[in-house]
Write a protein that holds these residues in place. Structure first.
Motif, PDB file in Angstrom:
ATOM      1  N   ASP A  98       0.802  -1.219   0.000  1.00  0.00           N
ATOM      2  CA  ASP A  98       0.000   0.000   0.000  1.00  0.00           C
ATOM      3  C   ASP A  98       0.834   1.266   0.000  1.00  0.00           C
ATOM      4  O   ASP A  98       0.401   2.293  -0.534  1.00  0.00           O
ATOM      5  N   GLY A 114      -2.688  -3.603  -3.712  1.00  0.00           N
ATOM      6  CA  GLY A 114      -1.826  -3.189  -2.613  1.00  0.00           C
ATOM      7  C   GLY A 114      -1.699  -4.315  -1.617  1.00  0.00           C
ATOM      8  O   GLY A 114      -2.061  -5.457  -1.891  1.00  0.00           O
ATOM      9  N   ALA A 160      -4.941   3.342   2.352  1.00  0.00           N
ATOM     10  CA  ALA A 160      -5.348   2.433   1.271  1.00  0.00           C
ATOM     11  C   ALA A 160      -6.834   2.114   1.360  1.00  0.00           C
ATOM     12  O   ALA A 160      -7.533   2.066   0.338  1.00  0.00           O
ATOM     13  N   THR A 216      -6.642  -4.342  -1.392  1.00  0.00           N
ATOM     14  CA  THR A 216      -5.436  -4.508  -0.597  1.00  0.00           C
ATOM     15  C   THR A 216      -5.476  -5.916  -0.020  1.00  0.00           C
ATOM     16  O   THR A 216      -6.469  -6.626  -0.184  1.00  0.00           O
TER      17      THR A 216
END
Length: 364
Positions: free
Chosen positions: A238, A259, A266, A278
Motif C-alpha cells: 500500500d 496493494g 489504502a 489490498t
C-alpha cells in the motif's frame, strides 16, 4: 581537639567508610554482572526494519510488546528500528547482543545481508525469531503469512477488477517490492502464477517499498507504454500504491490497482476508487504467535505447538514456522475485515472527505 570536634571527625570517618564499603559492594556486584545491567535472564530484543511502512510502529511493535508482557510479566523488551538502513540494523543486532538479550525478534531489512549478524547472535547464545521476513542464518523460528498466497490474492484481485478486459493483450504494469526482502520474491511469484498467460506484464520494476520510487517507476511506464495502453497496475504494497495512485491521478488514468497491508490510507483510497484492493494480514495473530514463540524460547520450551510447519530459508535451513492466511479486501468487505477486527474504527476511516463514500458501502 575538643570532644565535639573529635565526635564530628569520628562520625565523618564512619560515614565515609560505610559509603566506601557500599560502593565496593556495588562494584563487586557489577563485576559479576547483574541481570538488569546485562539485559536480564528475561530480556527480549525487537528489531523492525523501517518507519516508512505504517504497520511497524503503529501495530507490530505495541502488539508484540503487549503480548510478551501478558505471557511474562517480568520480561523486558528492548526495541529499535533500522529506518530502512541494513547496515544500521546490523549494528543494532550487535547492540542487542551487548545488552545481553536472550531472544531476538528480527524483521530483517536485508534478509541476506543480515546473515552474519544472525550467526553472531546465535554464537553468543541468543535465540533469533525471524518476524514477517525470513532472515538467512540459524534462526530458531519464523512467523509470517503465506507470502506466495498473498501474491496470488493480489493477482486475482486484479483479474477480478478487470473482468472481461483481462486478455493476453491487456498491458499490466507490475511494481514489486525490494529484492532485499525475501517476501517480495514470494509475492511476485504468487502474482505471476495467477497473471501469466492471462494478461501481458508489459512493464515490471522494483519500487523498493517506497512511494516515491513507485511513483517514478509508474511515471516511466506511462511514458513507455502510453497512458491509454495501461489496463491495470500491480503494486506489492500500500505504501507504493499511494505513490502509484498519485502518478495515475496526475495523468487522468483510472485503472485497477492492488496493494497490501490494509493501511488506513489504502482503505480510504479503495472507498474513493483510487485503489481496487489490498491484502489484509491481521497483525495481532502474527504478533501474538511471535511473542508466544519468543517467550517459549526464553523459557527453554518447545515451539512446535505454535510453529506447526516449516519453511526453508535462503541459506538452506529448515526453520520451524507459523504461516498465517491473509484476506483480500475490497469495498465489499471492509466492514467484515478491518472494521470487524478492530484494526480501524468507522470514525477513523470515514473522516469528512470520505463520509459519502462510506455511506455508499454501508459503513455509516
Amino acid at each position: 581537639m575538643n570532644a565535639l570536634t573529635r565526635r564530628i571527625v569520628v562520625t565523618t570517618a564512619a560515614v565515609s567508610m560505610a559509603l566506601a564499603m557500599a560502593a565496593c559492594g556495588k562494584a563487586g556486584d557489577d563485576s559479576k554482572g547483574s541481570d538488569k545491567d546485562k539485559g536480564g535472564a528475561k530480556s527480549i530484543g525487537l528489531l523492525l526494519p523501517d518507519t516508512v511502512t505504517a504497520r511497524y510502529e503503529r501495530f507490530d511493535k505495541p502488539l508484540i510488546e503487549a503480548k510478551i508482557k501478558e505471557l511474562c510479566s517480568d520480561c523486558t523488551v528492548s526495541y529499535d528500528n533500522a529506518g530502512a538502513d541494513a547496515s544500521k540494523q546490523a549494528q543494532q543486532v550487535n547492540t542487542m547482543i551487548t545488552k545481553g538479550v536472550k531472544v531476538l525478534i528480527l524483521d530483517a531489512q536485508d534478509a541476506v545481508g543480515i546473515r552474519s549478524s544472525v550467526q553472531a547472535a546465535v554464537d553468543k547464545g541468543v535465540k533469533v525469531v525471524a518476524y514477517d521476513r525470513l532472515a538467512q542464518g540459524p534462526v530458531s523460528a519464523y512467523v509470517s503469512y503465506d507470502n506466495e498466497k498473498v501474491g496470488e490474492l493480489q493477482g486475482q484481485a486484479l483479474l477480478d477488477a478487470l473482468g472481461p478486459k483481462a486478455t493476453p493483450q491487456s498491458k499490466i504494469v507490475m511494481i514489486n517490492g525490494d529484492d532485499a526482502d525475501p517476501n517480495a520474491a514470494q509475492f511476485k511469484a504468487g502474482a505471476h502464477k495467477v497473471l501469466d498467460g492471462k494478461v501481458d506484464i508489459a512493464y515490471e520494476q522494483s519500487g523498493l517499498w517506497k512511494d516515491t520510487v513507485a511513483n517514478q517507476k509508474v511515471t516511466a511506464a506511462i511514458t513507455q507504454l502510453g497512458k491509454q495502453n495501461i489496463a491495470a497496475v500491480y503494486s506489492a504494497n500500500d505504501t507504493m500504491a499511494g505513490g502509484i495512485a498519485t502518478a495515475l491521478n496526475g495523468q487522468g488514468i483510472k485503472v485497477p490497482l492492488t496493494g497490501q497491508d490494509a493501511d488506513l490510507a489504502a482503505i480510504q483510497r479503495i472507498l474513493t476508487d483510487h485503489q481496487t484492493a489490498t491484502v489484509y494480514k491481521a497483525y495481532k495473530p502474527e504478533a501474538d504467535a511471535t511473542a508466544e514463540i519468543a517467550v517459549a524460547l526464553l523459557e527453554g520450551k518447545d515451539v512446535t505447538s505454535v510453529a506447526d510447519t516449516t519453511a526453508k530459508s535462503g541459506s538452506g535451513q529448515d526453520v520451524p514456522a507459523k504461516l498465517l492466511t491473509a484476506v483480500s479486501v475490497t469495498k465489499a468487505n471492509i466492514k467484515d475485515t478491518v472494521v470487524k477486527d478492530g484494526m480501524y474504527t468507522v470514525a477513523q476511516i470515514c473522516t469528512g472527505q470520505f463520509a459519502a463514500a462510506c455511506k455508499a458501502v454501508g459503513l455509516q
